[in-house]
Design a protein around this motif. Structure first.
Motif, PDB file in Angstrom:
ATOM      1  N   SER A  70       2.049   3.241  -3.823  1.00  0.00           N
ATOM      2  CA  SER A  70       1.639   1.845  -3.813  1.00  0.00           C
ATOM      3  C   SER A  70       2.312   1.110  -4.966  1.00  0.00           C
ATOM      4  N   GLU A  91       0.822  -1.213   0.000  1.00  0.00           N
ATOM      5  CA  GLU A  91       0.000   0.000   0.000  1.00  0.00           C
ATOM      6  C   GLU A  91       0.852   1.258   0.000  1.00  0.00           C
ATOM      7  N   THR A  92       1.939   1.239   0.787  1.00  0.00           N
ATOM      8  CA  THR A  92       2.841   2.392   0.850  1.00  0.00           C
ATOM      9  C   THR A  92       4.275   1.900   0.850  1.00  0.00           C
ATOM     10  N   ASP A 151       4.097  -3.645   5.082  1.00  0.00           N
ATOM     11  CA  ASP A 151       4.372  -3.064   3.761  1.00  0.00           C
ATOM     12  C   ASP A 151       5.869  -2.965   3.490  1.00  0.00           C
TER      13      ASP A 151
END
Length: 463
Positions: free
Chosen positions: A48, A40-41, A283
């Motif tokens: 993303s 996502e990050t 992430d």
């Protein structure tokens, strides 16, 4: 930075390359399934992106082959429909593999036409795309993904993950300050070293020694996970720490950020104020090409042990054990284990204790409940702090980095990284323990978890 890349695991790449030896110079095809790792990050770009991780290779039998030559291959597509159904059920991405035994790793116009038809079928079935992998007789590999019936995206960056490590598609030249390194390893190997996105789980003794090694090797992007504040007892082994940092109650990650910034060598270091395994780290972990495990807790090790299996991202685990047996006799050990496909995991080596891991997780997540169980003697409780000496923790960090370099450069031979290497400081020797994957191991002997990537819950672990 690209928004899509591929992780190709060693056993699957070996199966792809085996197609070149089939058919006596004729083209051959196969299918694959890929797991999806959605980030996502990204820790470095804050954008993303998606990684596709090889999960399963599916051979197309000779009975399904219609015709083949050095320039074409056709086969019955019943198996392709089954592949799409399997992919949809498991939320995986289907892939087509074929060879150009006498050509280069370049898709032809005929490939474009044939794949467009298969991609149309895949997209109508609800697939997020159809991956296509081409391997040429000279060993070159190209990859792309069809995201629309008339549109594909080239996948330029591929992490080849196994005892030998390589990233396809890297560009640029090594920095000038790496001149002496380039003289030994060469430009391409130094480009590879710089191009790996490295994670460091832990900013204590070993992590603080490992970071400046990556810095001086020219690694461009690093993310480090730690939640500790420096204290007086850290000063004997924490690289970069100052006495004034103790008074200021400085986070260890802030000390390491200062080290990198003051060097001016161009590394981008991102700090995550959490223990490796906390949801805030997921992430960043998935964005790495290799993770160095420098944590001394069982909970973090147990999670990274499983993480390496699901995502195919190599984890290099560093462990130390030090004690004084008598006034003049010591046991001083350092261990480096490489968690890649084909190597036994930490559970198989008895290097991680699931009970300790559960108790550590409880102590962090619910301190009150942990204290109640401790008082009732249901948990082992904390013992005295472990001994630590900076020369040994630093040497252990160097062992881990050198094992990674063996995987990237081949400095120790074509086999690459060893599964486990043990150094006995008191005996001044190195050993290679013979550890095999246990039958039925819940981590490294489960075919359905290799390269599975994102699942719910994370790593299929129930808290």
């Amino acid at each position: 930075m690209e928004t899509l890349d591929l992780i190709l695991l060693d056993p699957h790449e070996a199966q792809i390359r085996s197609l070149l030896t089939q058919g006596a110079g004729s083209e051959r095809s196969a299918y694959m399934l890929f797991g999806i790792a959605d980030i996502e990050t990204d820790p470095w770009t804050k954008m993303s992106r998606r990684r596709l991780v090889s999960h399963k290779f599916v051979q197309i039998g000779d009975d399904a082959l219609v015709s083949a030559s050095g320039r074409h291959v056709t086969w019955q597509t019943d198996g392709f429909i089954r592949l799409l159904n399997d992919a949809k059920t498991a939320c995986l991405v289907p892939a087509l593999v074929h060879t150009h035994p006498k050509g280069k790793a370049k898709f032809s116009e005929q490939d474009d036409r044939n794949e467009a038809e298969l991609a149309r079928t895949a997209l109508l079935k609800g697939m997020p795309g159809l991956i296509s992998i081409l391997i040429a007789g000279n060993g070159g590999i190209s990859a792309r993904i069809w995201t629309q019936t008339d549109k594909f995206v080239d996948i330029g960056r591929v992490l080849h993950s196994g005892p030998r490590l390589r990233i396809s598609g890297l560009k640029g030249s090594p920095e000038t300050f790496l001149d002496r390194q380039v003289r030994l390893f060469g430009k391409e190997a130094s480009r590879q070293v710089s191009g790996f996105r490295c994670g460091i789980a832990g900013g204590g003794a070993t992590g603080s020694a490992l970071l400046p090694l990556l810095l001086r090797l020219g690694v461009d992007e690093v993310v480090q996970f730690d939640k500790d504040i420096v204290d007086e007892t850290n000063l004997n082994r924490l690289h970069g720490a100052r006495r004034s940092d103790v008074d200021a109650k400085m986070p260890k990650t802030s000390i390491h950020t200062r080290t990198v910034l003051e060097s001016g060598l161009g590394m981008t270091l991102v700090s995550v104020n959490a223990w490796a395994g906390h949801p805030a780290t997921w992430d960043a972990l998935k964005a790495c090409d290799v993770v160095f495990c420098c944590t001394d807790d069982h909970a973090g090790r147990l999670l990274l042990n499983r993480f390496a299996r699901f995502y195919g991202i190599p984890v290099i685990d560093v462990g130390l054990a030090m004690q004084r047996r008598t006034e003049t006799a010591y046991d001083l050990f350092a261990r480096v284990s490489t968690l890649v496909p084909g190597h036994p995991c930490l559970l198989c080596g008895d290097y991680v204790d699931p009970r300790h891991a559960r108790e550590e997780a409880l102590r962090r997540n619910d301190p009150d409940a942990y204290q109640r169980l401790k008082e009732e003697a249901y948990v082992l409780g904390e013992g005295d702090p472990s001994p630590a000496v900076v020369t040994f923790t630093t040497e252990a960090a160097a062992m881990a980095v050198n094992e990674w370099l063996a995987g990237v450069t081949g400095l120790a031979g074509a086999a690459g990284m060893l599964p486990t290497r043990m150094r006995r400081f008191h005996a001044r020797d190195d050993r290679r323990p013979l550890i095999e994957s246990r039958i039925g191991c819940p981590c490294c002997n489960q075919a359905e978890t290799l390269g599975r990537a994102d699942v719910q819950p994370f790593l299929d672990m129930v808290s």
